[in-house]
Design an enzyme around this catalytic site. Structure first.
Site, mmCIF file in Angstrom:
data_model
loop_
_atom_site.group_PDB
_atom_site.id
_atom_site.type_symbol
_atom_site.label_atom_id
_atom_site.label_comp_id
_atom_site.label_asym_id
_atom_site.label_seq_id
_atom_site.Cartn_x
_atom_site.Cartn_y
_atom_site.Cartn_z
ATOM 1 N N GLY A 38 0.843 -1.202 0.000
ATOM 2 C CA GLY A 38 0.000 0.000 0.000
ATOM 3 C C GLY A 38 0.876 1.250 0.000
ATOM 4 O O GLY A 38 0.472 2.312 0.497
ATOM 5 N N ALA A 39 2.075 1.124 -0.609
ATOM 6 C CA ALA A 39 3.116 2.157 -0.476
ATOM 7 C C ALA A 39 2.746 3.510 -1.087
ATOM 8 O O ALA A 39 3.334 4.527 -0.724
ATOM 9 C CB ALA A 39 4.418 1.649 -1.101
ATOM 10 N N ASP A 40 1.784 3.526 -2.016
ATOM 11 C CA ASP A 40 1.393 4.817 -2.614
ATOM 12 C C ASP A 40 0.212 5.453 -1.888
ATOM 13 O O ASP A 40 -0.233 6.542 -2.258
ATOM 14 C CB ASP A 40 1.009 4.624 -4.098
ATOM 15 C CG ASP A 40 2.224 4.267 -4.948
ATOM 16 O OD1 ASP A 40 3.363 4.483 -4.478
ATOM 17 O OD2 ASP A 40 2.030 3.761 -6.072
ATOM 18 N N ASP B 9 2.141 -1.538 -4.521
ATOM 19 C CA ASP B 9 0.790 -0.985 -4.507
ATOM 20 C C ASP B 9 -0.149 -1.921 -5.278
ATOM 21 O O ASP B 9 0.278 -2.974 -5.766
ATOM 22 C CB ASP B 9 0.781 0.439 -5.079
ATOM 23 C CG ASP B 9 -0.228 1.288 -4.324
ATOM 24 O OD1 ASP B 9 -0.043 1.509 -3.114
ATOM 25 O OD2 ASP B 9 -1.232 1.702 -4.934
ATOM 26 N N ALA C 271 -2.572 -4.029 14.546
ATOM 27 C CA ALA C 271 -2.948 -2.994 15.524
ATOM 28 C C ALA C 271 -4.061 -2.120 14.951
ATOM 29 O O ALA C 271 -3.892 -1.519 13.889
ATOM 30 C CB ALA C 271 -1.740 -2.143 15.890
ATOM 31 N N HIS D 207 -13.609 10.960 11.260
ATOM 32 C CA HIS D 207 -12.515 10.739 10.296
ATOM 33 C C HIS D 207 -12.697 11.578 9.042
ATOM 34 O O HIS D 207 -13.777 12.103 8.780
ATOM 35 C CB HIS D 207 -12.447 9.260 9.898
ATOM 36 C CG HIS D 207 -11.780 8.393 10.915
ATOM 37 N ND1 HIS D 207 -12.434 7.922 12.026
ATOM 38 C CD2 HIS D 207 -10.505 7.935 11.013
ATOM 39 C CE1 HIS D 207 -11.593 7.185 12.754
ATOM 40 N NE2 HIS D 207 -10.419 7.189 12.163
ATOM 41 N N LYS E 202 -12.254 7.793 4.082
ATOM 42 C CA LYS E 202 -12.157 6.499 4.780
ATOM 43 C C LYS E 202 -13.222 5.544 4.233
ATOM 44 O O LYS E 202 -14.382 5.909 4.122
ATOM 45 C CB LYS E 202 -12.329 6.710 6.285
ATOM 46 C CG LYS E 202 -12.132 5.446 7.092
ATOM 47 C CD LYS E 202 -11.934 5.756 8.567
ATOM 48 C CE LYS E 202 -11.861 4.484 9.398
ATOM 49 N NZ LYS E 202 -10.790 3.582 8.953
ATOM 50 N N THR F 203 -10.579 1.274 15.148
ATOM 51 C CA THR F 203 -10.306 1.744 16.517
ATOM 52 C C THR F 203 -11.594 1.779 17.339
ATOM 53 O O THR F 203 -11.624 1.324 18.484
ATOM 54 C CB THR F 203 -9.687 3.159 16.454
ATOM 55 O OG1 THR F 203 -8.536 3.099 15.608
ATOM 56 C CG2 THR F 203 -9.300 3.659 17.827
HETATM 57 N N1 LIG Z 1 -3.856 1.033 12.367
HETATM 58 C C1 LIG Z 1 -3.660 2.350 12.186
HETATM 59 O O1 LIG Z 1 -3.020 3.036 13.005
HETATM 60 C C2 LIG Z 1 -4.206 2.997 10.971
HETATM 61 C C3 LIG Z 1 -4.909 2.251 10.065
HETATM 62 N N2 LIG Z 1 -5.363 2.789 8.900
HETATM 63 C C4 LIG Z 1 -5.987 1.865 7.975
HETATM 64 O O2 LIG Z 1 -5.063 1.606 6.914
HETATM 65 C C5 LIG Z 1 -5.778 1.310 5.706
HETATM 66 C C6 LIG Z 1 -5.274 2.222 4.595
HETATM 67 O O3 LIG Z 1 -5.634 3.555 4.871
HETATM 68 P P1 LIG Z 1 -5.173 4.736 3.907
HETATM 69 O O4 LIG Z 1 -3.689 4.750 3.761
HETATM 70 O O5 LIG Z 1 -5.866 5.947 4.392
HETATM 71 O O6 LIG Z 1 -5.844 4.257 2.531
HETATM 72 P P2 LIG Z 1 -5.380 4.587 1.037
HETATM 73 O O7 LIG Z 1 -6.543 4.214 0.163
HETATM 74 O O8 LIG Z 1 -4.817 5.951 0.950
HETATM 75 O O9 LIG Z 1 -4.171 3.558 0.777
HETATM 76 C C7 LIG Z 1 -4.312 2.207 0.546
HETATM 77 C C8 LIG Z 1 -3.353 1.848 -0.562
HETATM 78 O O10 LIG Z 1 -3.293 0.435 -0.705
HETATM 79 C C9 LIG Z 1 -3.334 0.129 -2.081
HETATM 80 N N3 LIG Z 1 -3.753 -1.252 -2.267
HETATM 81 C C10 LIG Z 1 -5.003 -1.750 -2.401
HETATM 82 N N4 LIG Z 1 -4.940 -3.086 -2.550
HETATM 83 C C11 LIG Z 1 -3.627 -3.429 -2.483
HETATM 84 C C12 LIG Z 1 -2.917 -4.653 -2.561
HETATM 85 N N5 LIG Z 1 -3.556 -5.800 -2.746
HETATM 86 N N6 LIG Z 1 -1.562 -4.637 -2.455
HETATM 87 C C13 LIG Z 1 -0.896 -3.492 -2.292
HETATM 88 N N7 LIG Z 1 -1.514 -2.278 -2.230
HETATM 89 C C14 LIG Z 1 -2.860 -2.257 -2.311
HETATM 90 C C15 LIG Z 1 -4.272 1.160 -2.648
HETATM 91 O O11 LIG Z 1 -4.163 1.250 -4.071
HETATM 92 P P3 LIG Z 1 -5.462 1.750 -4.917
HETATM 93 O O12 LIG Z 1 -5.766 3.127 -4.408
HETATM 94 O O13 LIG Z 1 -4.964 1.703 -6.323
HETATM 95 O O14 LIG Z 1 -6.549 0.762 -4.614
HETATM 96 C C16 LIG Z 1 -3.784 2.404 -1.933
HETATM 97 O O15 LIG Z 1 -2.648 2.993 -2.553
HETATM 98 C C17 LIG Z 1 -7.260 1.483 6.051
HETATM 99 O O16 LIG Z 1 -7.807 0.221 6.371
HETATM 100 C C18 LIG Z 1 -7.230 2.379 7.288
HETATM 101 O O17 LIG Z 1 -8.363 2.236 8.095
HETATM 102 C C19 LIG Z 1 -5.171 4.106 8.615
HETATM 103 C C20 LIG Z 1 -4.520 4.916 9.494
HETATM 104 C C21 LIG Z 1 -3.960 4.431 10.737
HETATM 105 O O1 LIG Z 2 -8.636 5.188 7.925
HETATM 106 C C1 LIG Z 2 -8.046 5.890 8.786
HETATM 107 O O2 LIG Z 2 -7.676 7.041 8.552
HETATM 108 C C2 LIG Z 2 -7.780 5.302 10.108
HETATM 109 N N1 LIG Z 2 -8.053 4.038 10.296
HETATM 110 C C3 LIG Z 2 -7.844 3.291 11.468
HETATM 111 C C4 LIG Z 2 -9.168 2.812 12.034
HETATM 112 O O3 LIG Z 2 -10.032 2.381 11.237
HETATM 113 O O4 LIG Z 2 -9.340 2.833 13.249
HETATM 114 C C5 LIG Z 2 -6.994 4.029 12.493
HETATM 115 C C6 LIG Z 2 -7.227 5.506 12.552
HETATM 116 O O5 LIG Z 2 -8.473 5.734 13.109
HETATM 117 C C7 LIG Z 2 -7.137 6.121 11.148
#
Ligand SMILES: NC(=O)C1=CN([C@@H]2O[C@H](COP(=O)(O)OP(=O)(O)OC[C@H]3O[C@@H](n4cnc5c(N)ncnc54)[C@H](OP(=O)(O)O)[C@@H]3O)[C@@H](O)[C@H]2O)C=CC1
Ligand SMILES: O=C(O)C1=N[C@H](C(=O)O)C[C@H](O)C1
Length: 247
Positions: free
Chosen positions: A8-10, A34, A101, A131, A135, A142
């Site tokens: 999910g690097a992008d 990604d 986590a 949020h 999202k 959380t």
């Molecule tokens: N635990 C924590 O502290 C936190 C958790 N989160 C969680 O992290 C997740 C991601 O959030 P966020 O970064 O905002 O979301 P984004 O949509 O910005 O990023 C997710 C990325 O993953 C890519 N992706 C999708 N499928 C795959 C795959 N099979 N392999 C590799 N990459 C893939 C997406 O590509 P594309 O857009 O092309 O589909 C996109 O670039 C959510 O579930 C969120 O709730 C977020 C913040 C904090």
């Molecule tokens: O999607 C987010 O942004 C976040 N997702 C995680 C969650 O679903 O709890 C963690 C944080 O709230 C940010």
């Protein structure tokens, strides 16, 4: 040196993780993957951090476990059924350690821990999560985890269900019922990730509030997970609590 890959690097979180790993003196960034890209790019990594999508993470975990790579997972959407599937994968192919986590913010972990501790002392408790509107899931992982902690603490204390005389309701007005705890999800432009837990008892209320002002807030927790995941005692660990010495 910890050799680290990022799934999910992008994305919003993944790109922040890449920056954090590249900035850590004791880590080497192996590769980012990604959607649609070949996971083989991270071969050679000791550990992969996954911030992808609830619909993608199980397949990613299956591949990491099959290849003996440790996983630090922030992606949301884990329920007991999914966690059981991860336990099954780890039992079938031992070697990897997995840390999942719901929130990597240290203050967020403390907020959940304090909410669990407060829960037995209050008749009523509800969770409000707020949020950014991009999202994809609601309620947040959380909020879901917090509600489960509160429900468990109430059960252990022998509390009755919360008082609620609602008999007429527009569907959704009282939020989602997570194990008997009401959870309300707001999606507001300008916000990142926030949660308020509201407690009430006779003539008194308590509010515990957490705010992530930007996504760097999650990075100390993610890097801690990367440094510690290989040495965790169990194949699957849920939450940062044991890494922070919290019960
Ligand atoms: N635990 C924590 O502290 C936190 C958790 N989160 C969680 O992290 C997740 C991601 O959030 P966020 O970064 O905002 O979301 P984004 O949509 O910005 O990023 C997710 C990325 O993953 C890519 N992706 C999708 N499928 C795959 C795959 N099979 N392999 C590799 N990459 C893939 C997406 O590509 P594309 O857009 O092309 O589909 C996109 O670039 C959510 O579930 C969120 O709730 C977020 C913040 C904090
Ligand atoms: O999607 C987010 O942004 C976040 N997702 C995680 C969650 O679903 O709890 C963690 C944080 O709230 C940010």
């Amino acid at each position: 040196m910890f050799k680290v890959g990022v799934f999910g690097a992008d994305g919003r979180m993944g790109s922040e993780v890449v920056r954090a790993v590249q900035g850590a003196d004791d880590m080497e960034f192996v590769a980012g993957v990604d959607a649609g890209q070949d996971r083989e790019k991270v071969r050679g990594a000791d550990c992969v951090v996954d911030f992808t999508h609830p619909g993608a993470v199980m397949d990613n975990l299956e591949w990491l476990i099959a290849n003996g790579i440790h996983a630090v997972v922030g992606t949301s959407g884990f329920d007991e059924a999914k966690l059981d599937r991860v336990r099954g994968m780890l039992a079938a192919t031992p070697g990897s350690k997995v840390l999942i986590a719901p929130n990597f913010g240290i203050a967020a972990v403390l907020m959940m821990n304090f909410a669990k501790k407060a829960a037995p002392y209050f008749e009523s408790t509800e969770v409000i999560e707020l949020h950014h509107p991009n999202k994809v899931d609601a309620p947040s992982g959380t909020a879901h985890h917090t509600a489960e902690l509160i429900a468990g603490a109430r059960r252990e204390a022998g509390l009755e269900p919360m008082p609620d005389a609602t008999t007429s309701e527009i569907p959704g007005a009282r939020g989602a019922d997570v194990d008997g705890v009401r959870v309300h999800a707001l999606r507001i432009t300008g916000l990142i990730a926030h949660q308020e837990v509201v407690f009430g008892t006779q003539g008194e209320t308590l509010k515990i509030r957490h705010d992530s002002m930007n996504r760097t807030s999650f990075m100390p927790g993610v890097l801690l997970g990367v440094r510690r995941v290989a040495d965790l005692p169990d194949p699957l660990t849920i939450g940062l609590e044991p890494l922070l010495g919290l019960d």
